[in-house]
Design a protein around this motif. Structure first.
Motif, PDB file in Angstrom:
ATOM      1  N   VAL A 188       0.853  -1.205   0.000  1.00 15.18           N
ATOM      2  CA  VAL A 188       0.000   0.000   0.000  1.00 15.18           C
ATOM      3  C   VAL A 188       0.884   1.249   0.000  1.00 15.18           C
ATOM      4  O   VAL A 188       0.628   2.209  -0.735  1.00 15.18           O
ATOM      5  N   ILE A 191       2.378   1.774  -3.451  1.00 11.31           N
ATOM      6  CA  ILE A 191       1.394   2.307  -4.408  1.00 11.31           C
ATOM      7  C   ILE A 191       1.234   3.813  -4.203  1.00 11.31           C
ATOM      8  O   ILE A 191       1.173   4.585  -5.165  1.00 11.31           O
ATOM      9  N   CYS A 192       1.184   4.243  -2.948  1.00 11.88           N
ATOM     10  CA  CYS A 192       1.068   5.683  -2.663  1.00 11.88           C
ATOM     11  C   CYS A 192       2.287   6.444  -3.176  1.00 11.88           C
ATOM     12  O   CYS A 192       2.161   7.534  -3.752  1.00 11.88           O
ATOM     13  N   THR A 195       2.136   6.520  -7.144  1.00 13.77           N
ATOM     14  CA  THR A 195       0.998   7.145  -7.853  1.00 13.77           C
ATOM     15  C   THR A 195       0.495   8.432  -7.213  1.00 13.77           C
ATOM     16  O   THR A 195      -0.323   9.138  -7.811  1.00 13.77           O
ATOM     17  N   ALA A 197      -1.372   8.427  -4.626  1.00 14.16           N
ATOM     18  CA  ALA A 197      -2.706   8.127  -4.110  1.00 14.16           C
ATOM     19  C   ALA A 197      -2.783   8.401  -2.610  1.00 14.16           C
ATOM     20  O   ALA A 197      -1.772   8.349  -1.898  1.00 14.16           O
ATOM     21  N   TRP A 199      -3.878   7.164   1.115  1.00 14.11           N
ATOM     22  CA  TRP A 199      -3.780   5.822   1.699  1.00 14.11           C
ATOM     23  C   TRP A 199      -5.108   5.065   1.546  1.00 14.11           C
ATOM     24  O   TRP A 199      -5.129   3.899   1.178  1.00 14.11           O
ATOM     25  N   GLU A 201      -7.417   5.425  -0.675  1.00 19.67           N
ATOM     26  CA  GLU A 201      -7.656   5.067  -2.074  1.00 19.67           C
ATOM     27  C   GLU A 201      -6.884   3.808  -2.454  1.00 19.67           C
ATOM     28  O   GLU A 201      -7.410   2.939  -3.159  1.00 19.67           O
ATOM     29  N   ALA A 202      -5.647   3.710  -1.977  1.00 18.07           N
ATOM     30  CA  ALA A 202      -4.830   2.535  -2.285  1.00 18.07           C
ATOM     31  C   ALA A 202      -5.382   1.294  -1.594  1.00 18.07           C
ATOM     32  O   ALA A 202      -5.407   0.198  -2.165  1.00 18.07           O
ATOM     33  N   LEU A 205      -8.304  -0.605  -3.430  1.00 17.69           N
ATOM     34  CA  LEU A 205      -8.096  -1.168  -4.763  1.00 17.69           C
ATOM     35  C   LEU A 205      -8.563  -2.616  -4.837  1.00 17.69           C
ATOM     36  O   LEU A 205      -8.417  -3.391  -3.891  1.00 17.69           O
ATOM     37  N   PHE A 217      -8.363   4.618  -9.765  1.00 16.62           N
ATOM     38  CA  PHE A 217      -8.871   4.881  -8.419  1.00 16.62           C
ATOM     39  C   PHE A 217     -10.314   5.363  -8.505  1.00 16.62           C
ATOM     40  O   PHE A 217     -10.622   6.313  -9.233  1.00 16.62           O
TER      41      PHE A 217
END
Length: 330
Positions: A188, A191-192, A195, A197, A199, A201-202, A205, A217
């Motif tokens: 996670v 991904i942040c 991208t 994003a 937290w 939002e990730a 997923l 997202f």
């Protein structure tokens, strides 16, 4: 009888402009009573269905309930807003909504700030309360103006956005790998970082959110769907992780514990969000376009994204070449 003084010194109007259309009301002064009588006679002659409006004595709690029933329930955070509004009405002793005192509200706000509430939280609450009046007026539930329309939000000192250096990123990931009981934390976080994003939002997923090297997202803060490309390596890692551990589960607590084990110190409230700031800061420092960054982060306003503009390489070089010190050293 049209106008008559009562025993307590007030003036009572009892007028019947036309048969079957009778109005009664009591006033403090004779002049107010005379004006009411004249208005009733004139209006009923123009429109037989006219009737003087009565004072709106509904309490603030009743308006909040109507707002939630007609509008608030459709908002993603509607229930949370209602709880905050109910608490505010209780602190203000549930006044008549049309007569809410701006000074009483401002006093409550000061007390709340001294108790530790942040200016941003208080400004949000003011916005929620204004929304109740504005929405209900638009729906025809109330006919009066917002009594808090002239109350100004608190001025907020802009905080410096904290972001991590490459060394700090490596330290954080090492702490996650060596001490987390939740297997999802590292991915996670990656991904942040990859991208920008949030937290949440990730964490939300699903397998269908990643296709052909692009993460999509949904259920974002702005309510809009946005897509961000990722490297093939990260896509493979995510797919492999899900096959082994399943979908992401809440991991923010484990992340905070891992962060606490590092030497990194961030301002209050910027723990996981610092990953988003880190992506944006590195993106701009490496020559990224500010408009592209706006789309990646999903900001509805470019002004939000411009907070990172000062990190652009050109901006930094201009500080050296265009400042007054340049003339002194040539």
């Amino acid at each position: 009888m049209a106008i008559q003084q009562t025993d307590d010194g007030r003036w009572k109007v009892d007028v019947e402009p036309i048969k079957g259309k009778r109005f009664r009301k009591t006033f403090k002064t004779k002049g107010e009573a005379q004006r009411f009588e004249a208005t009733c006679r004139a209006k009923v002659i123009e429109n037989r269905e006219w009737s003087p409006s009565t004072a709106d004595t509904r309490r603030l709690s009743a308006l909040i309930e109507s707002w939630y029933d007609l509008h608030g329930h459709s908002l993603r955070d509607g229930l949370r807003r209602r709880k905050k509004l109910d608490a505010l009405a209780k602190r203000l002793r549930d006044p008549i909504a049309s007569r809410i005192d701006p000074q009483a509200y401002a006093h409550d706000r000061r007390v709340r700030m001294e108790a530790g509430a942040s200016p941003k939280t208080l400004n949000n609450e003011l916005g929620y309360l204004r929304s109740v009046y504005n929405e209900l007026r638009g729906l025809g539930v109330i006919k009066y103006e917002n009594p808090l329309a002239l109350v100004k939000p608190l001025k907020i000192q802009e905080r410096e956005l904290s972001w991590l250096t490459n060394e700090q990123i490596a330290e954080l990931l090492e702490s996650i790998r060596n001490g987390c009981d939740n297997p999802h934390v590292e991915l996670v976080a990656m991904i942040c970082l990859a991208t920008g994003a949030r937290w949440s939002e990730a964490e939300r997923l699903q397998p269908g959110s990643i296709r052909n090297g692009v993460i999509t997202f949904s259920r974002t803060k702005s309510g809009k769907v946005r897509s961000v490309p990722i490297s093939p390596e990260l896509e493979k890692k995510i797919t492999k992780h899900w096959k082994r551990y399943g979908h992401f589960t809440p991991a923010i607590t484990s992340f905070r514990r891992a962060l606490a084990r590092t030497t990194i110190r961030l301002p209050k409230g910027q723990a996981a969000h610092a990953l988003r700031h880190t992506f944006a800061s590195h993106f701009i420092q490496n020559g990224g376009n500010i408009l592209t960054l706006q789309k990646i982060l999903g900001h509805s306003s470019l002004a939000m994204t411009m907070r990172y503009a000062h990190l652009a390489p050109d901006h930094l070089r201009d500080a050296i070449s265009l400042g007054p010190h340049a003339a002194q050293v040539t």
